[in-house]
Write an enzyme that holds these catalytic residues in place. Sequence first.
Site, PDB file in Angstrom:
ATOM      1  N   TYR A  84       0.704  -1.215   0.014  1.00  0.00           N
ATOM      2  CA  TYR A  84       0.070   0.037  -0.067  1.00  0.00           C
ATOM      3  C   TYR A  84       0.858   1.306   0.088  1.00  0.00           C
ATOM      4  O   TYR A  84       2.007   1.306   0.321  1.00  0.00           O
ATOM      5  CB  TYR A  84      -0.860  -0.096   1.076  1.00  0.00           C
ATOM      6  CG  TYR A  84      -0.270   0.230   2.603  1.00  0.00           C
ATOM      7  CD1 TYR A  84      -0.307   1.631   3.092  1.00  0.00           C
ATOM      8  CD2 TYR A  84       0.174  -0.695   3.412  1.00  0.00           C
ATOM      9  CE1 TYR A  84       0.328   2.079   4.214  1.00  0.00           C
ATOM     10  CE2 TYR A  84       0.802  -0.366   4.391  1.00  0.00           C
ATOM     11  CZ  TYR A  84       0.767   1.050   4.980  1.00  0.00           C
ATOM     12  OH  TYR A  84       1.136   1.093   6.055  1.00  0.00           O
ATOM     13  N   CYS A  85       0.294   2.513  -0.552  1.00  0.00           N
ATOM     14  CA  CYS A  85       0.936   3.652  -0.321  1.00  0.00           C
ATOM     15  C   CYS A  85      -0.312   4.887   0.036  1.00  0.00           C
ATOM     16  O   CYS A  85      -1.179   4.533   1.115  1.00  0.00           O
ATOM     17  CB  CYS A  85       1.377   4.063  -1.561  1.00  0.00           C
ATOM     18  SG  CYS A  85       0.270   4.382  -3.074  1.00  0.00           S
ATOM     19  N   ALA A  86      -0.362   5.857  -0.440  1.00  0.00           N
ATOM     20  CA  ALA A  86      -1.187   6.967   0.119  1.00  0.00           C
ATOM     21  C   ALA A  86      -2.667   6.570  -0.448  1.00  0.00           C
ATOM     22  O   ALA A  86      -3.551   6.613  -0.021  1.00  0.00           O
ATOM     23  CB  ALA A  86      -0.722   8.449  -0.188  1.00  0.00           C
TER      24      ALA A  86
ATOM     25  N   GLY B 260      -2.832   4.556  -3.943  1.00  0.00           N
ATOM     26  CA  GLY B 260      -2.701   3.337  -4.674  1.00  0.00           C
ATOM     27  C   GLY B 260      -1.905   3.286  -5.849  1.00  0.00           C
ATOM     28  O   GLY B 260      -1.768   2.270  -6.329  1.00  0.00           O
TER      29      GLY B 260
ATOM     30  N   ILE C 285      -3.889   3.990   1.963  1.00  0.00           N
ATOM     31  CA  ILE C 285      -4.055   4.161   3.276  1.00  0.00           C
ATOM     32  C   ILE C 285      -5.180   5.015   3.506  1.00  0.00           C
ATOM     33  O   ILE C 285      -6.050   4.878   4.479  1.00  0.00           O
ATOM     34  CB  ILE C 285      -3.106   4.704   4.226  1.00  0.00           C
ATOM     35  CG1 ILE C 285      -3.057   4.432   5.606  1.00  0.00           C
ATOM     36  CG2 ILE C 285      -2.737   5.937   3.657  1.00  0.00           C
ATOM     37  CD1 ILE C 285      -1.854   4.870   6.628  1.00  0.00           C
TER      38      ILE C 285
END
Length: 279
Positions: free
Chosen positions: A75-77, A79, A104
Amino acid sequence: MFEKVKRLFTPAKSMDAEEARGFMKDHKEGTFTLLDVRQPGEYEQEHIPGAKLVPLPKLTDSYDELDKNKPVIVYCAIGGRSRVAAQMLSGEGFEEVYNLSGGIKAWEGGKAEGPVGLNLDMVRGDEPPVEIIRLAYGMEDGLGEFYRVVKDRTQDKELAGLLEKLASIEDKHKQYLVDLYNAVESAQVSREEFEASEASKVMEGGFGLDEFLSRNERFLTSVQSVLDIAMMLETQALDLYLRFSRKAENEKTGEMLLRIADEEKAHLTSLGRLRDERV
């Protein structure tokens, strides 16, 4: 040149936040890896409990820290970066990789959809050197054009300076590729001659810069989101060069592709550093 860049590799599977929660509930801790590919500052600000931090610029140097036999949820901020990271892990032989759609933000209950990438997922992987050069040239041209367009839009002087620098380096990469073409084909063509006779042959799929910008318009409203997209694009370019360098039968071709890959990695590190400053 950007409007018809080919697709490269099949994207990894995705999970939405609800599916990811269910997966983590059904699997014991230690039997899967939850991987955060954001920058350290983002991670310190907030992260999903149990997540291992490997910032995207360091991912290619950190494969040995991850278990290929365990499922990985990335995951990142929102996607975009994690989708590219998941693609890279899949290409490195990780058996079960998932991208957390929406990142997230979606995990925390917000609605989020990641930016659209370069659509580089339909190259066969066994292209001869000249075809690799054509594809890479089109991609470099597109990256440079993207950086210059976004530079003209931003009011942030530091970001504008970095984007201009990246654009100029992508231009240098195009000359590298013309030199490589001349070596492979025993030719002596200029860049203009190459573009007229060879580079146009890359126009076989994908979408244009205008469409790319249009589809990602909502992600170009802040310095942070612009940096996220730039990191996503640089990672896709790095992935292409690393994979093709391993497949290159010609030693000079492989060396040149690795040289460009090293510079793309440096770009990614610079973008990541600036991204960390803008948390």
